[in-house]
Design a protein around this motif. Structure first.
Motif, PDB file in Angstrom:
ATOM      1  N   PHE A  76       1.150  -7.662 -22.000  1.00 15.94           N
ATOM      2  CA  PHE A  76       1.386  -6.411 -22.709  1.00 15.94           C
ATOM      3  C   PHE A  76       0.138  -6.027 -23.496  1.00 15.94           C
ATOM      4  O   PHE A  76      -0.619  -6.881 -23.963  1.00 15.94           O
ATOM      5  N   SER A  77      -0.044  -4.737 -23.680  1.00 19.79           N
ATOM      6  CA  SER A  77      -1.139  -4.235 -24.509  1.00 19.79           C
ATOM      7  C   SER A  77      -0.686  -4.137 -25.951  1.00 19.79           C
ATOM      8  O   SER A  77       0.501  -4.311 -26.264  1.00 19.79           O
ATOM      9  N   GLU A  78      -1.622  -3.844 -26.835  1.00 16.72           N
ATOM     10  CA  GLU A  78      -1.240  -3.465 -28.194  1.00 16.72           C
ATOM     11  C   GLU A  78      -0.682  -2.041 -28.162  1.00 16.72           C
ATOM     12  O   GLU A  78      -0.723  -1.370 -27.125  1.00 16.72           O
ATOM     13  N   GLU A  79      -0.169  -1.569 -29.282  1.00 17.01           N
ATOM     14  CA  GLU A  79       0.399  -0.228 -29.332  1.00 17.01           C
ATOM     15  C   GLU A  79      -0.688   0.793 -29.679  1.00 17.01           C
ATOM     16  O   GLU A  79      -1.574   0.529 -30.491  1.00 17.01           O
ATOM     17  N   TYR A  80      -0.605   1.978 -29.044  1.00 16.47           N
ATOM     18  CA  TYR A  80      -1.560   3.047 -29.279  1.00 16.47           C
ATOM     19  C   TYR A  80      -0.816   4.316 -29.695  1.00 16.47           C
ATOM     20  O   TYR A  80       0.233   4.634 -29.130  1.00 16.47           O
ATOM     21  N   SER A  81      -1.373   5.023 -30.662  1.00 17.31           N
ATOM     22  CA  SER A  81      -0.857   6.341 -31.010  1.00 17.31           C
ATOM     23  C   SER A  81      -1.928   7.387 -30.722  1.00 17.31           C
ATOM     24  O   SER A  81      -3.098   7.055 -30.522  1.00 17.31           O
ATOM     25  N   TYR A  82      -1.543   8.639 -30.690  1.00 15.97           N
ATOM     26  CA  TYR A  82      -2.438   9.752 -30.387  1.00 15.97           C
ATOM     27  C   TYR A  82      -3.189   9.516 -29.073  1.00 15.97           C
ATOM     28  O   TYR A  82      -4.400   9.700 -28.983  1.00 15.97           O
ATOM     29  N   VAL A  83      -2.449   9.087 -28.039  1.00 19.69           N
ATOM     30  CA  VAL A  83      -3.057   8.855 -26.730  1.00 19.69           C
ATOM     31  C   VAL A  83      -3.368  10.195 -26.073  1.00 19.69           C
ATOM     32  O   VAL A  83      -2.510  11.076 -25.972  1.00 19.69           O
ATOM     33  N   ALA A  84      -4.614  10.351 -25.642  1.00 16.39           N
ATOM     34  CA  ALA A  84      -5.040  11.592 -24.996  1.00 16.39           C
ATOM     35  C   ALA A  84      -4.970  11.484 -23.473  1.00 16.39           C
ATOM     36  O   ALA A  84      -4.640  12.450 -22.788  1.00 16.39           O
ATOM     37  N   ALA A  85      -5.293  10.310 -22.933  1.00 11.97           N
ATOM     38  CA  ALA A  85      -5.286  10.113 -21.481  1.00 11.97           C
ATOM     39  C   ALA A  85      -5.258   8.614 -21.196  1.00 11.97           C
ATOM     40  O   ALA A  85      -5.673   7.807 -22.027  1.00 11.97           O
ATOM     41  N   ALA A  86      -4.769   8.272 -20.018  1.00 18.64           N
ATOM     42  CA  ALA A  86      -4.755   6.870 -19.593  1.00 18.64           C
ATOM     43  C   ALA A  86      -4.912   6.818 -18.086  1.00 18.64           C
ATOM     44  O   ALA A  86      -4.410   7.692 -17.364  1.00 18.64           O
ATOM     45  N   SER A  87      -5.630   5.806 -17.611  1.00 12.10           N
ATOM     46  CA  SER A  87      -5.791   5.571 -16.181  1.00 12.10           C
ATOM     47  C   SER A  87      -5.267   4.178 -15.886  1.00 12.10           C
ATOM     48  O   SER A  87      -4.627   3.556 -16.722  1.00 12.10           O
TER      49      SER A  87
END
Length: 462
Positions: free
Chosen positions: A110-121
């Motif tokens: 699992f990754s850490e948590e992210y907020s205000y994500v603009a884009a992901a690949s």
């Protein structure tokens, strides 16, 4: 006939039961069938069940169909796939904020948590980092590997509008993660701007860059004003063209010339960018940010390839010597190499490091030391004004030559006029009257052509 009607009613009841069961299971996707893992579609790595009107339970499955995460939430939930192996778990937190967490099916992590994500690949995530002090002012856009920032990490100091909570309107990776296309809100009031940020080398899709390569890309972006640099003394982000020289406080774009050199200042095999602007600026890439450090001219002379430099100090005692640059985290530090106090006087003192030595010992040290001074090259960047501040003063002096400036006590200097466009220098001519200077006239010098322009009032009258 009665038997037929009874059969028809039973059939309708069975259809109703099937419909209710379907409504009670949102995204009714089952965990992978272990008997045929190779053909299992990627969407089978998660399932969402509706528990009541406001609450759902979701499940995340590994490649063997085992549950690696199960939780309930009454917040807005959206789960999707990034490619075949990355599960994107998005939970709404209110006021337009969402938290993203990613699961790597192939590597069971699992990754850490992210907020205000603009884009992901499939490999990278782009998001606004608000972890620093005064985040509405100091926000940066971070692009990093979803699961391990040591693999890839890069940040961009865009000029986000301070009045908008989430300034990114859209963002997407392109050209094999080589670039990130961003539309964001800037200025006050907010104005949408578009920019394409360099992420990876376009030549290699999914290419992992070394830290040294990322540093060189970051310097190139800073020189093109695609990213802002962090001023270490005030912890603010500004474009390089707007950075002011530490001694005279002149924006770099208004200087007559700039020179540069790439060198490994602290011996870590990663180059720094050194700019000679009369003073000395050192740009360093560290943890995705380009930091800028400044030395006024008297505090740094003759920078050498090993990070050593000369200095002098005229205080109670006249001192001069050499220091060497090194870094601790994002902070620039210096260590003393040698120092001489009151040279040529009877009470002269000599030091190597922190140890006091004799004159003979320090002369022997000088004979055995060898240093290579760095060589600067002319820096050509698009944002340098065609006409420098110094050239503008000369043009203005020629414009007012009938005043016999030097003979009659006049002086020409740069001024401020809120009505003047950014494309000109505002020049005024002053004369000493009794005990203060009074302005006699004003003209504008075009920064590109050098044309002397008679300023106009806002109503269009001269």
């Amino acid at each position: 006939m009665k038997k037929y009607i009874a059969f028809l009613l039973c059939f309708i009841m069975m259809l109703s039961l099937i419909s209710c069961n379907t409504e009670n299971a949102i995204e009714a996707t089952n965990p992978p069938d272990n008997s045929d893992k190779a053909t299992a579609p990627s969407k089978q790595h998660y399932k969402i069940e509706k528990l009541d009107l406001t609450k759902v339970r979701y499940y995340i499955y590994d490649t063997n169909g085992n549950t690696v995460l199960s939780d309930e939430t009454d917040r807005p939930l959206d789960i999707s796939m990034l490619g075949d192996n990355i599960v994107d778990i998005c939970i709404g937190m209110g006021t337009g904020i969402s938290i993203h967490k990613y699961y790597d099916v192939q590597n069971n992590r699992f990754s850490e948590e992210y907020s205000y994500v603009a884009a992901a690949s499939g490999n990278l995530v782009a998001y606004i980092d608000t972890s620093m002090e005064d985040p509405m002012i100091n926000r940066v856009l971070v692009v990093r590997d979803i699961f391990d920032k040591n693999i890839f990490y890069k940040s961009f100091g865009l000029d986000f509008s301070p009045t908008v909570h989430d300034p990114i309107e859209s963002a997407s990776f392109s050209d094999g993660e080589a670039e990130l296309d961003v539309v964001y809100l800037s200025e006050r009031p907010p104005v949408p701007l578009s920019i394409t940020l360099p992420i990876r080398h376009a030549s290699g899709e999914g290419e992992i860059l070394s830290h040294a390569e990322r540093a060189m890309q970051a310097y190139e972006a800073a020189l093109k004003n695609k990213i802002r640099v962090c001023e270490t003394d005030i912890e603010e982000y500004n474009y390089l063209k707007d950075y002011k020289t530490p001694y005279n406080r002149i924006p770099l774009c208004e200087l007559e010339r700039l020179r540069y050199a790439y060198m490994d200042v602290d011996g870590d095999s990663i180059n720094e960018l050194v700019i000679d602007c009369g003073d000395t600026l050192i740009l360093r890439y560290y943890e995705g940010t380009v930091y800028i450090y400044s030395f006024i001219f008297r505090n740094l002379y003759y920078l050498n390839t090993d990070g050593s430099y000369s200095w002098n100090h005229t205080g109670t005692d006249f001192e001069y010597g050499e220091n060497q640059i090194y870094f601790e985290g994002s902070a620039l530090k210096t260590r003393e190499i040698w120092r001489i106090v009151n040279d040529g006087e009877p009470d002269a003192e000599y030091y190597i490091g922190d140890k006091q030595v004799t004159q003979e010992e320090i002369l022997t040290y000088f004979e055995n030391s060898s240093e290579t001074r760095i060589e600067f090259l002319p820096l050509e960047v698009s944002w340098l004004n065609k006409i420098s501040r110094y050239e503008a003063i000369t043009i203005a002096e020629n414009y007012w030559e009938d005043f016999d400036i030097k003979e009659n006590g006049y002086r020409v200097e740069l001024a401020v006029n809120a009505n003047a466009p950014d494309s000109v220098y505002v020049m005024v001519i002053k004369r000493l009257v009794i005990d203060h200077y009074s302005t006699f006239d004003e003209i504008w010098i075009d920064k590109t052509s050098g044309e002397a322009i008679i300023p106009y009032e806002p109503d269009g009258k001269g």
